[in-house]
Write an enzyme that holds these catalytic residues in place. Structure first.
Site: not given
Length: 320
Positions: A151, A230
């Site tokens: 992330d 995404h």
């Protein structure tokens, strides 16, 4: 930049996200705004008192103030883009707007330091505030989320951090004195259906995220009319084609015993519209109807906007 809060502090092993509302309904707490103002003005000193216990623990805290209470707490010109989080309702999923007047983003390599600051600041605030949400996050392996992917890969680095997250005088000439060297902050708390996610094959997961799972290699973008991953939906450009970044300091949270698995999203940005456009693209889709497929496995529970003023402005709130 010495005048800024710790908006660009590096990712730590531990973090606490503390969202509070001011207890000002019908005069419930006399001078609630004054007490919050005084506590915010003491953040710098409180942080020093905690940080000195371990100078190698990377302790930092960033405080943000919401639109509803900005005027009453600060008495300063309002940053140009500051407004409440606007609910985003797509065809399938919703990004809700939830209460939040004050944010404390507390970070350190040690959980006890985050705990200590939280204890001190809540004592200072007393019954002037109500806790809307308190989430404790942790670093998961090599900065991965609980879905198994790294992330924050797209975060700006070096000088690009300040260029992406700090408001300049030319950005806000009306509220220049209170906005310069500050940053807009958006928080959202997501919970994941981890069982369903893990039932997918790795290749399918990678197509949803837009990166390889093991070695974090970016996959090729899809065509405009196709279902975008995404990674692509979260890439924001303006009308001139210039890409604008935000700084994410997301953290996993959860409890296997309680079946809770989540990600706490926190994004710092120079322009609030950048983060808002990213959320719009995720929930509505681009083109509309083709939402971010990660939302089929992840539900947003909260949504708040804050402005984190410079350290100088924050310290000045305690001078009244």
């Amino acid at each position: 930049m010495a005048n800024t809060q710790a908006v660009g502090a590096p990712l730590t092993r531990c973090a606490t996200f503390l969202v509070l509302t001011i207890n000002d309904n019908n005069g419930a707490v006399p001078d609630a705004f004054g007490r919050v103002r005084s506590a915010l003005g003491s953040v710098g000193d409180l942080a020093k008192n905690v940080a000195i216990r371990d100078s190698n623990a990377g302790f930092s805290v960033t405080a943000g103030i919401g639109s509803r209470v900005w005027d009453g707490v600060t008495g300063l010109p309002r940053p140009a883009e500051l407004h409440p989080f606007v609910e985003v309702r797509g065809g399938t999923h919703v990004a809700p707007s939830t209460p939040g007047d004050v944010l404390f983003h507390i970070r350190a390599e040690r959980r006890d330091l985050c705990f200590e600051f939280e204890r001190h600041i809540l004592h200072a605030l007393g019954d002037a505030v109500v806790v809307a949400d308190a989430t404790v996050g942790f670093r998961y392996f090599d900065a991965r989320d609980l879905l198994g992917f790294v992330d924050g890969t797209a975060n700006p680095v070096g000088q690009a951090v300040h260029q992406s997250v700090l408001v300049t005088a030319s950005d806000d000439r009306v509220a220049e004195s209170s906005a310069v060297d500050g940053s807009y902050v958006v928080v959202q708390k997501y919970v994941h259906e981890l069982g369903r996610w893990n039932s997918l094959g790795t290749e399918t997961q990678e197509s949803i995220i837009g990166r390889t799972k093991f070695d974090n290699i970016e996959l090729e973008d899809c065509a405009d009319e196709e279902q975008k991953p995404h990674k692509q939906l979260a890439t924001i450009t303006d009308g001139r084609g210039k890409e604008h970044g935000i700084l994410r300091d997301n953290m996993p949270f959860g409890s296997p015993a309680e079946g809770e698995y989540g990600t706490y999203f926190i994004g710092y940005s120079r322009y609030l519209w950048v983060t808002e456009k990213m959320i719009q693209r995720m929930f509505v889709g681009d083109p509309p109807g083709k939402h971010d497929r990660i939302l089929d496995f992840s539900k947003a529970l909260t949504g708040c906007v804050f402005f984190a003023p410079s350290a100088e402005v924050l310290d000045g709130l305690g001078e009244d």
